[in-house]
Design an enzyme around this catalytic site. Structure first.
Site, short mmCIF file in Angstrom:
data_model
loop_
_atom_site.label_atom_id
_atom_site.label_comp_id
_atom_site.label_asym_id
_atom_site.label_seq_id
_atom_site.Cartn_x
_atom_site.Cartn_y
_atom_site.Cartn_z
N GLY A 9 0.85 -1.20 0.00
CA GLY A 9 0.00 0.00 0.00
C GLY A 9 0.88 1.24 0.00
CB ILE A 36 -3.52 -2.46 -6.69
CG1 ILE A 36 -4.18 -1.40 -5.79
CG2 ILE A 36 -3.61 -3.84 -6.07
CD1 ILE A 36 -5.67 -1.62 -5.56
NE ARG A 37 -3.30 4.36 -5.24
CZ ARG A 37 -3.23 5.61 -4.81
NH1 ARG A 37 -3.26 6.60 -5.65
NH2 ARG A 37 -3.18 5.89 -3.52
CG ASP A 53 -5.27 -7.52 -4.93
OD1 ASP A 53 -5.32 -7.37 -3.69
OD2 ASP A 53 -6.28 -7.56 -5.65
CE1 TYR A 143 -9.29 2.79 8.45
CE2 TYR A 143 -9.92 4.35 10.15
CZ TYR A 143 -8.96 3.79 9.34
OH TYR A 143 -7.66 4.25 9.42
P1 NAD Z 1 -4.26 5.52 1.47
O1 NAD Z 1 -5.68 5.21 1.17
O2 NAD Z 1 -3.72 6.83 1.09
O3 NAD Z 1 -3.30 4.39 0.85
C1 NAD Z 1 -3.66 3.04 0.86
C2 NAD Z 1 -2.96 2.39 -0.34
O4 NAD Z 1 -3.35 1.01 -0.35
C3 NAD Z 1 -3.38 2.98 -1.68
O5 NAD Z 1 -2.25 3.41 -2.40
C4 NAD Z 1 -4.10 1.84 -2.39
O6 NAD Z 1 -3.88 1.81 -3.79
C5 NAD Z 1 -3.49 0.63 -1.71
N1 NAD Z 1 -4.35 -0.55 -1.82
C6 NAD Z 1 -5.70 -0.61 -1.79
N2 NAD Z 1 -6.12 -1.87 -1.99
C7 NAD Z 1 -5.00 -2.63 -2.14
C8 NAD Z 1 -4.78 -4.00 -2.40
N3 NAD Z 1 -5.81 -4.86 -2.53
N4 NAD Z 1 -3.51 -4.45 -2.49
C9 NAD Z 1 -2.46 -3.58 -2.37
N5 NAD Z 1 -2.61 -2.26 -2.16
C10 NAD Z 1 -3.87 -1.79 -2.04
O7 NAD Z 1 -4.08 5.27 3.05
P2 NAD Z 1 -3.01 5.94 4.03
O8 NAD Z 1 -3.58 7.21 4.50
O9 NAD Z 1 -1.68 5.90 3.42
O10 NAD Z 1 -3.12 4.92 5.26
C11 NAD Z 1 -2.30 3.80 5.37
C12 NAD Z 1 -2.68 3.04 6.64
O11 NAD Z 1 -2.63 3.92 7.77
C13 NAD Z 1 -4.11 2.46 6.65
O12 NAD Z 1 -4.12 1.25 7.34
C14 NAD Z 1 -4.88 3.49 7.43
O13 NAD Z 1 -6.00 2.93 8.05
C15 NAD Z 1 -3.87 3.93 8.45
N6 NAD Z 1 -4.17 5.24 8.98
C16 NAD Z 1 -4.10 6.37 8.20
C17 NAD Z 1 -4.43 7.60 8.75
C18 NAD Z 1 -4.36 8.86 7.91
O14 NAD Z 1 -4.78 9.92 8.39
N7 NAD Z 1 -3.87 8.81 6.70
C19 NAD Z 1 -4.83 7.69 10.08
C20 NAD Z 1 -4.93 6.53 10.83
C21 NAD Z 1 -4.58 5.32 10.29
N1 SER Z 2 -7.50 9.63 9.02
C1 SER Z 2 -8.23 8.41 9.15
C2 SER Z 2 -9.61 8.55 8.63
O1 SER Z 2 -10.12 9.64 8.69
C3 SER Z 2 -8.29 8.00 10.60
O2 SER Z 2 -7.89 6.70 10.69
O3 SER Z 2 -10.17 7.60 8.19
#
Ligand code: NAD
Ligand code: SER
Length: 318
Positions: A9, A36-37, A53, A143
């Protein structure tokens, strides 16, 4: 032994920055990005990228063996707002990806895992202010339910199989390199882009919705610090509270106005308001401070300043 890290990811908001930070420490060739992208130019050109994936467990095991992976950072997930729009996919992706990676360690293929949790593990019955590490946890979003189940899974795999899994309950993350992937806290990134480009922003949360947030630089530093901490210092194996800085849309817009004086904000709440209302206002992260020495660096003023300087410099599109 040379560490070889797989980030799953890696093209998302966190991955875009975490890949580069880890490549600077472990060497470009030793940090394998996968998604996946495709990712940013910086990620794609600085080291290996594998299209994968995470639902394909057979391919995951093949990649781990071929690249001699020792650590996995699992970032693939559906975030809060997107998961509410696609409940089945939110459940399947968030739960199965986690099991696939935990089983890699259980079967002795890798040594260490990072899996992020979220403030979304808390719900409407949780204490809102200074939410403690151990608290009532009754999330009411798909979530949040997957994150809470994931935390219990982490602790179970650690206790039962000795899996070295580490985790942080990230607040909403704010950075200028990657674009947010469909969360409730995304407004706090969007607002900067709109302020710089249009000098106005319509916020999908109400003006006084206070939420815990964190600058990406701090989040990346916390992640790497936790992963590099000696195992005996990591006393929480479910997930650590991480506080960051709490503010409302009104307060961040006031801070932005100091840099962009004619900036205007308006409010039009949508379905994400209900999600935000179920989350804490502020977090207590004493345990992270005490166990592995966590110290926050960016407050609202410092973060706003850095976001505006960098976004203006690189002209990142909305
Ligand atoms: P994001 O949505 O920006 O990135 C997720 C990535 O996963 C994307 O690039 C997507 O293409 C990829 N993905 C989706 N399906 C997939 C698959 N089947 N196989 C492989 N890749 C796949 O998310 P993020 O903000 O970078 O968050 C990453 C992690 O951190 C997540 O677990 C999220 O819950 C956690 N998190 C993020 C935040 C935040 O504010 N960004 C806060 C709390 C927790
Ligand atoms: N930033 C995340 C959301 O809003 C929190 O996990 O989903």
């Amino acid at each position: 032994m040379q560490e070889r890290i797989l980030i799953i990811g890696s093209s998302g908001q966190i991955g875009t920055e975490l890949v580069i930070a880890l490549r600077q420490i472990y060497g470009d060739e030793n940090v394998i990005a996968s998604d996946i992208r495709s990712s940013s130019e910086e990620v794609m050109s600085s080291g290996p990228f594998v299209e994968m994936d995470i639902m394909n467990e057979k391919l995951l095991r093949k990649v781990v063996k071929n690249y001699k992976i020792t650590q996995v950072y699992l970032l693939a997930a559906l975030l809060s707002a997107k998961a509410e729009k696609n409940i089945a996919m939110g459940w399947q992706l968030n739960m199965r990806s986690h099991s696939h990676v935990l089983d890699l360690a259980k079967d002795g293929l890798i040594k260490k895992i990072f899996w992020p949790s979220s403030i979304a593990v808390f719900g409407p019955t949780t204490q809102k202010e200074n939410t403690p590490q151990h608290s009532i946890m009754e999330p009411n979003t798909v979530y949040g339910i997957t994150k809470l189940a994931g935390e219990r899974w982490n602790e179970y795999y650690f206790n039962k199989f000795g899996v070295d899994v580490r985790s942080l309950r990230y607040p909403g993350l704010i950075g200028w390199k990657g674009t947010p992937g469909g969360g409730t806290t995304d407004y706090a990134v969007d607002i900067f882009h709109h302020a710089i480009k249009n000098k106005k922003y319509e916020c999908f949360l109400s003006e006084n919705s206070r939420l815990p947030m964190m600058y990406m630089t701090d989040a990346i530093r916390a992640t790497i610090q936790l992963m590099e901490a000696p195992s005996k210092k990591v006393k929480i194996r479910s997930s650590y509270n991480l506080a960051g800085v709490s503010f409302t849309p009104k307060e961040i817009s006031k801070e932005i106005s100091k840099h962009i004086p004619n900036f205007e904000i308006s409010y039009n709440s949508d379905f994400r308001q209900k999600i935000a209302d179920s989350w804490p206002h502020s977090i207590n992260d004493e345990q992270a401070k005490n166990d592995w020495g966590w110290v926050l660096e960016y407050d609202l003023e410092k973060m706003t300043n850095d976001m505006i300087i960098n976004l203006k410099k690189c002209n990142v599109p909305i």
